[in-house]
Design an enzyme around this catalytic site. Structure first.
Site, PDB file in Angstrom:
ATOM      1  N   LYS A 102      13.294  -6.932  -1.414  1.00 24.51           N
ATOM      2  CA  LYS A 102      12.594  -6.014  -0.292  1.00 24.51           C
ATOM      3  C   LYS A 102      11.242  -5.331  -1.049  1.00 24.51           C
ATOM      4  O   LYS A 102      10.874  -5.951  -2.211  1.00 24.51           O
ATOM      5  CB  LYS A 102      13.788  -4.510  -0.952  1.00 24.51           C
ATOM      6  CG  LYS A 102      14.940  -4.408  -0.802  1.00 24.51           C
ATOM      7  CD  LYS A 102      15.513  -4.715   0.879  1.00 24.51           C
ATOM      8  CE  LYS A 102      15.565  -3.428   1.784  1.00 24.51           C
ATOM      9  NZ  LYS A 102      16.414  -2.560   1.584  1.00 24.51           N
ATOM     10  N   CYS A 140     -11.845  31.491 -11.383  1.00 23.71           N
ATOM     11  CA  CYS A 140     -13.218  32.627 -12.227  1.00 23.71           C
ATOM     12  C   CYS A 140     -12.747  34.313 -11.595  1.00 23.71           C
ATOM     13  O   CYS A 140     -13.126  35.156 -11.915  1.00 23.71           O
ATOM     14  CB  CYS A 140     -13.989  32.021 -11.794  1.00 23.71           C
ATOM     15  SG  CYS A 140     -14.778  32.513 -10.235  1.00 23.71           S
ATOM     16  N   ASP A 182      12.960  -3.496   9.956  1.00 22.77           N
ATOM     17  CA  ASP A 182      13.901  -1.856   9.821  1.00 22.77           C
ATOM     18  C   ASP A 182      14.084  -1.336  11.277  1.00 22.77           C
ATOM     19  O   ASP A 182      13.001  -0.415  11.713  1.00 22.77           O
ATOM     20  CB  ASP A 182      13.221  -1.001   9.487  1.00 22.77           C
ATOM     21  CG  ASP A 182      13.639  -0.143   7.997  1.00 22.77           C
ATOM     22  OD1 ASP A 182      14.791  -0.591   8.656  1.00 22.77           O
ATOM     23  OD2 ASP A 182      12.838   0.923   8.088  1.00 22.77           O
ATOM     24  N   CYS A 238     -10.495  33.857  -6.084  1.00 27.85           N
ATOM     25  CA  CYS A 238      -9.955  31.966  -6.920  1.00 27.85           C
ATOM     26  C   CYS A 238      -9.508  31.819  -8.516  1.00 27.85           C
ATOM     27  O   CYS A 238      -9.491  33.092  -9.069  1.00 27.85           O
ATOM     28  CB  CYS A 238     -11.479  31.448  -7.396  1.00 27.85           C
ATOM     29  SG  CYS A 238     -12.152  30.125  -8.339  1.00 27.85           S
ATOM     30  N   LYS A 282      11.968  -9.311   7.130  1.00 25.58           N
ATOM     31  CA  LYS A 282      12.923  -8.036   6.906  1.00 25.58           C
ATOM     32  C   LYS A 282      12.765  -7.003   7.966  1.00 25.58           C
ATOM     33  O   LYS A 282      12.380  -5.573   7.614  1.00 25.58           O
ATOM     34  CB  LYS A 282      13.303  -7.417   6.272  1.00 25.58           C
ATOM     35  CG  LYS A 282      15.534  -6.658   6.290  1.00 25.58           C
ATOM     36  CD  LYS A 282      15.487  -6.581   4.835  1.00 25.58           C
ATOM     37  CE  LYS A 282      16.999  -6.363   4.812  1.00 25.58           C
ATOM     38  NZ  LYS A 282      17.151  -5.236   5.335  1.00 25.58           N
ATOM     39  N   GLU A 298      11.649 -14.681   6.395  1.00 17.36           N
ATOM     40  CA  GLU A 298      10.920 -13.763   7.849  1.00 17.36           C
ATOM     41  C   GLU A 298      10.763 -12.288   7.181  1.00 17.36           C
ATOM     42  O   GLU A 298      11.157 -11.853   6.244  1.00 17.36           O
ATOM     43  CB  GLU A 298      12.838 -13.794   8.556  1.00 17.36           C
ATOM     44  CG  GLU A 298      13.165 -15.208   8.844  1.00 17.36           C
ATOM     45  CD  GLU A 298      14.616 -15.658   9.280  1.00 17.36           C
ATOM     46  OE1 GLU A 298      14.950 -14.352   9.337  1.00 17.36           O
ATOM     47  OE2 GLU A 298      15.083 -16.812   9.159  1.00 17.36           O
ATOM     48  N   TYR A 341      17.052 -13.068  14.730  1.00 13.17           N
ATOM     49  CA  TYR A 341      17.243 -14.561  13.757  1.00 13.17           C
ATOM     50  C   TYR A 341      18.251 -15.349  13.500  1.00 13.17           C
ATOM     51  O   TYR A 341      18.420 -15.651  12.416  1.00 13.17           O
ATOM     52  CB  TYR A 341      17.433 -12.991  12.490  1.00 13.17           C
ATOM     53  CG  TYR A 341      17.732 -11.872  12.148  1.00 13.17           C
ATOM     54  CD1 TYR A 341      18.697 -12.587  12.116  1.00 13.17           C
ATOM     55  CD2 TYR A 341      17.217 -10.588  12.479  1.00 13.17           C
ATOM     56  CE1 TYR A 341      20.461 -11.004  11.683  1.00 13.17           C
ATOM     57  CE2 TYR A 341      18.287  -9.635  12.268  1.00 13.17           C
ATOM     58  CZ  TYR A 341      19.196  -9.674  12.287  1.00 13.17           C
ATOM     59  OH  TYR A 341      20.550  -8.775  11.829  1.00 13.17           O
ATOM     60  N   CYS A 354     -17.775  29.688 -12.152  1.00 14.97           N
ATOM     61  CA  CYS A 354     -17.051  29.396 -11.495  1.00 14.97           C
ATOM     62  C   CYS A 354     -16.753  28.302 -12.566  1.00 14.97           C
ATOM     63  O   CYS A 354     -17.490  27.718 -12.102  1.00 14.97           O
ATOM     64  CB  CYS A 354     -16.847  29.682 -10.226  1.00 14.97           C
ATOM     65  SG  CYS A 354     -14.896  28.767  -9.778  1.00 14.97           S
ATOM     66  N   CYS A 377     -14.793  29.655  -3.146  1.00 23.64           N
ATOM     67  CA  CYS A 377     -15.023  30.526  -4.009  1.00 23.64           C
ATOM     68  C   CYS A 377     -16.387  30.822  -4.474  1.00 23.64           C
ATOM     69  O   CYS A 377     -17.231  30.182  -4.091  1.00 23.64           O
ATOM     70  CB  CYS A 377     -14.424  29.902  -5.154  1.00 23.64           C
ATOM     71  SG  CYS A 377     -15.265  30.650  -7.010  1.00 23.64           S
TER      72      CYS A 377
HETATM   73  S1  IVH Z   1      20.134 -12.380   8.130  1.00 23.35           S
HETATM   74  C1  IVH Z   1      24.140 -13.137   7.062  1.00 23.35           C
HETATM   75  N1  IVH Z   1      17.295 -11.471   9.338  1.00 23.35           N
HETATM   76  O1  IVH Z   1      19.011  -6.657   7.358  1.00 23.35           O
HETATM   77  C2  IVH Z   1      22.791 -12.739   7.585  1.00 23.35           C
HETATM   78  N2  IVH Z   1      18.438  -9.912   8.660  1.00 23.35           N
HETATM   79  O2  IVH Z   1      20.673  -6.654   4.816  1.00 23.35           O
HETATM   80  C3  IVH Z   1      22.499 -11.380   8.199  1.00 23.35           C
HETATM   81  N3  IVH Z   1      17.702  -7.604   9.268  1.00 23.35           N
HETATM   82  O3  IVH Z   1      22.103  -5.975   8.932  1.00 23.35           O
HETATM   83  C4  IVH Z   1      21.512 -10.750   8.594  1.00 23.35           C
HETATM   84  N4  IVH Z   1      15.482  -8.592  10.030  1.00 23.35           N
HETATM   85  O4  IVH Z   1      20.049  -5.255  10.165  1.00 23.35           O
HETATM   86  C5  IVH Z   1      18.813 -10.934   8.779  1.00 23.35           C
HETATM   87  N5  IVH Z   1      14.850 -11.131   9.142  1.00 23.35           N
HETATM   88  C6  IVH Z   1      16.969 -10.659   9.105  1.00 23.35           C
HETATM   89  C7  IVH Z   1      16.706  -9.106   9.459  1.00 23.35           C
HETATM   90  C8  IVH Z   1      17.907  -8.976   8.860  1.00 23.35           C
HETATM   91  C9  IVH Z   1      16.462  -7.761   9.602  1.00 23.35           C
HETATM   92  C10 IVH Z   1      18.829  -6.012   8.834  1.00 23.35           C
HETATM   93  C11 IVH Z   1      20.217  -6.979   9.632  1.00 23.35           C
HETATM   94  C12 IVH Z   1      21.054  -6.738   8.602  1.00 23.35           C
HETATM   95  C13 IVH Z   1      20.651  -6.306   7.142  1.00 23.35           C
HETATM   96  C14 IVH Z   1      20.789  -7.119   6.201  1.00 23.35           C
END
Ligand code: IVH
Length: 677
Positions: free
Chosen positions: A315, A412, A118, A409, A116, A114, A226, A433, A427
């Site tokens: 990451k 030069c 932000d 410049c 992650k 999935e 999630y 130059c 310039c």
């Molecule tokens: S699972 C026990 N899935 O990442 C598992 N977290 O450092 C808990 N996050 O606090 C998290 N996308 O805010 C999970 N697809 C995803 C996520 C996700 C973002 C964030 C979430 C969590 C942090 C984990």
């Protein structure tokens, strides 16, 4: 309307609105227009006003309502909200997969993969299908009660879409703001003179923690779920991927970019795939998460400290980092343009170390208000060149130095001038130059220009520094012996450079024109100029107006070309180049404009012709001696109007310019009736 009827209609409306919310927010497939949706909401709101007894907390009208939350209360999470272990390298992920397989004693593992997202973690609790409470992660055990604000997020249903909902279901997910909403929020804030947010994550956090829930609604937050927290009275399916599907069934949004992958290779492939798609997602992600898909295996693996053994966050390198501006220097380009460049304390961002960033020009520098000593946010996304996004003004030291355009410049010492209304400062030193000379020589020798292999930057620098080469013509006087005497040049490479210079003598007119480095004359313009005039002599003799006749050449470029040839020093360089043997095949001369059937006509072609494409018609008219231009003016003597001619035809009629149709045009050209040749 009786209250019975009202009650029935209210139920109908709520059901319908929920269905549309689901289609819009969860399925991304709306059935009705926004206006129709608003009308349904309005009707419901009016009915609830006339029959207050029908108002319930889970009504769609109650998303933004009730009293402002005041200070946030504390929520104790029934199941703690954990965090994830991070992996930064492929090896980290391979180690994770190996540990998982060893503990489970299996060959290969299927993972849910999935993005992650932000944003910030949220837990939303439904009791008997109704949204009861929503809380932030806090320290994992206790979070803040943000129920009122979460109710205002339209993609969070106020009640679950099932006939017999679970007694308790806590959905865990991420609240975030799409980049488009972020830009809108910041633009509005800036218009009102309010503080803007640094990034979508901060904007999401700020919005969610707003004391006035109606502001949360304004800011268009979004959510992807999630996972699960506490659950009672609901059969949890055996796989994580099935849990996500079930959440979707309940009307809870999940991230559409989620996938199920096999083994470590599947994980790494997913990471690469999402990495490539990252900029197109529309929201920020900082990596991907792999989770063992089988929940019984998740239970077997358990937890270490505050993170599960069955999941890991892989990451991406951060795309934005902050660093300090050590200095701002000015670089001089081929045409003398001065470019401010920020020298940065080196910073690792977007997968590379960045220590210099262009600030483009004085306007851009002023707009961003970058000062020496400032802390700045630097961004590098994908292969895009790094840029300074903004200054962190809160961290500006008292002695931060404002950057001024130098009067002279830096290379030069010639005067620097900046035309009024122009962002670019230049310039005035021309070939005096060193920087301009160096850049001009580099350009002259480059692959798409004269293609002198082996004449690299270092060599050019040495030749200019020694004042051995002042103009491109001087290159052709170099000998292998003197080159071999230079730093880092063996006799072999010296001989190669001389040979390459020899080969470059034979070129083409478009390459030669491009190599001259006339301002704004790129390859396409050089080609068009060569094609139009056929010979260098004709181009040199052409007036600015004549040059403007060339396709895609406007008055500014035409003026640059004319200025270039008016400059005596440039003509001398060209003559010297020819003396040194630079040559190209002469094109057949286009028929002179004083002869031909359309000689003396200034003609515009518009609309769709049957027998010619627009370019063919222009070429035919030019071959017949006409001057072909793009816009109708008093100087135009003939407008050729094809089908669907529009504003040019009207303009011609207004100005009394004679208009001819295609058949007449063909007749005047002397072409046969049936073909465009
Ligand atoms: S699972 C026990 N899935 O990442 C598992 N977290 O450092 C808990 N996050 O606090 C998290 N996308 O805010 C999970 N697809 C995803 C996520 C996700 C973002 C964030 C979430 C969590 C942090 C984990």
């Amino acid at each position: 309307m009786t209250s019975r009827e009202a009650s029935r209609r209210v139920d109908e409306l709520r059901e319908e609105i929920r269905r549309h919310d689901h289609r819009y927010y969860v399925l991304d497939d709306p059935e009705i227009s926004d206006a129709r949706y608003d009308a349904l909401m309005r009707e419901l709101r009016e009915l609830e006003e006339t029959h207050p007894g029908l108002r319930t907390p889970d009504s769609p009208t109650q998303r933004v309502g009730g009293a402002p939350a005041g200070a946030f209360g504390v929520v104790v999470h029934a199941v703690p909200m954990l965090s994830l272990e991070n992996a930064f390298t492929e090896q980290d992920v391979r180690d994770f997969d190996r540990r998982v397989r060893e503990r489970l004693d299996v060959e290969s593992v299927r993972y849910s993969a999935e993005p992650k997202i932000d944003g910030l973690a949220i837990s939303v609790r439904y009791e008997h299908g109704r949204l009861a409470c929503a809380a932030t992660r806090g320290d994992g055990t206790r979070g803040e009660d943000v129920t009122a604000n979460v109710r205002a997020i339209r993609s969070v249903p106020l009640s679950l879409r099932v006939p017999s909902p679970p007694a308790v279901l806590e959905a865990r997910g991420e609240v975030f703001m799409r980049r488009s909403s972020f830009e809108l929020v910041n633009r509005r804030a800036a218009e009102r003179g309010e503080k803007t947010f640094v990034n979508p994550r901060n904007a999401a956090a700020g919005s969610l923690r707003q004391l006035d829930p109606s502001i949360t609604a304004n800011r268009a937050l979004d959510v992807y779920f999630y996972g699960l927290g506490a659950v009672e009275g609901w059969p949890v399916p055996p796989r994580h991927s099935e849990v996500l599907a079930a959440l979707r069934q309940l009307g809870l949004r999940t991230c559409p970019a989620t996938d199920v992958v096999d083994g470590i290779e599947g994980c790494l492939d997913y990471h690469a795939r999402i990495g490539r798609a990252r900029d197109e997602l529309g929201y920020d992600i900082d990596g991907v998460v792999y989770k063992v898909d089988r929940l019984d295996w998740q239970r077997d693996l358990g937890f270490v400290a505050r993170a599960p053994r069955w999941a890991i966050a892989h990451k991406f390198p951060a795309q934005e980092e902050t660093t300090v501006v050590l200095d701002v220097e000015f670089q001089v380009g081929r045409t003398g343009a001065l470019t401010p460049v920020a020298r940065l304390k080196p910073v690792f961002v977007g997968g590379v170390t960045v220590s210099n960033v262009t600030l483009h020009n004085m306007d851009e520098l002023a707009r961003k208000d970058v000062r020496v000593g400032d802390t700045v946010v630097v961004r590098r996304a994908g292969d895009v060149i790094p840029e300074v996004v903004r200054v962190v003004t809160d961290l500006r030291p008292d002695d931060a130095r404002v950057v001024e355009l130098p009067a002279r410049c830096p290379e030069c010492g010639s005067h620097v001038s900046r035309a009024e209304g122009e962002a670019v400062a230049r310039c005035s030193g021309g070939l005096v130059c060193g920087a301009q000379r160096r850049e001009a020589l580099r350009h002259f020798a480059s692959r798409r220009a004269m293609d002198v292999e082996g004449l690299g930057d270092k060599l050019v620098e040495q030749l200019v520094a020694a004042d051995r080469v002042r103009t491109p013509a001087d290159l052709y006087t170099l000998t292998a012996d003197e080159l071999a005497a230079l730093d880092r040049m063996g006799s072999k490479s010296a001989a190669n450079v001389v040979a390459a210079l020899g080969r470059s003598r034979r070129t083409t007119l478009p390459r030669f024109l491009y190599a001259l480095g006339i301002r704004d004359v790129g390859e396409a313009t050089a080609l068009a100029l060569a094609g139009h005039f056929g010979t260098l002599e004709r181009l040199e003799a052409a007036s600015r107006e004549d040059i403007e006749d060339v396709r895609d050449v406007g008055p500014i470029v035409a003026a640059h070309v004319r200025d270039f040839f008016d400059e005596e020093r440039n003509r001398e360089v060209i003559a010297a180049l020819r003396r040194h043997g630079v040559h190209w095949p002469e094109a057949e001369a286009p028929r002179a404009a004083t002869s031909g059937r359309l000689a003396g006509e200034t003609l515009v072609i518009t609309g769709t012709l049957e027998g010619y494409t627009r370019d063919e018609a222009r070429a035919a008219a030019r071959a017949a001696g006409a001057k072909v231009t793009d816009s109708v003016t008093r100087k135009t003597t003939m407008l050729v109007a094809g089908a669907d001619a529009g504003s040019k035809l009207r303009k011609a009629q207004e100005l009394g310019v004679p208009v001819v149709e295609e058949a007449e045009f063909r007749r005047r050209l002397g072409a046969g009736a049936g073909s465009g040749d």
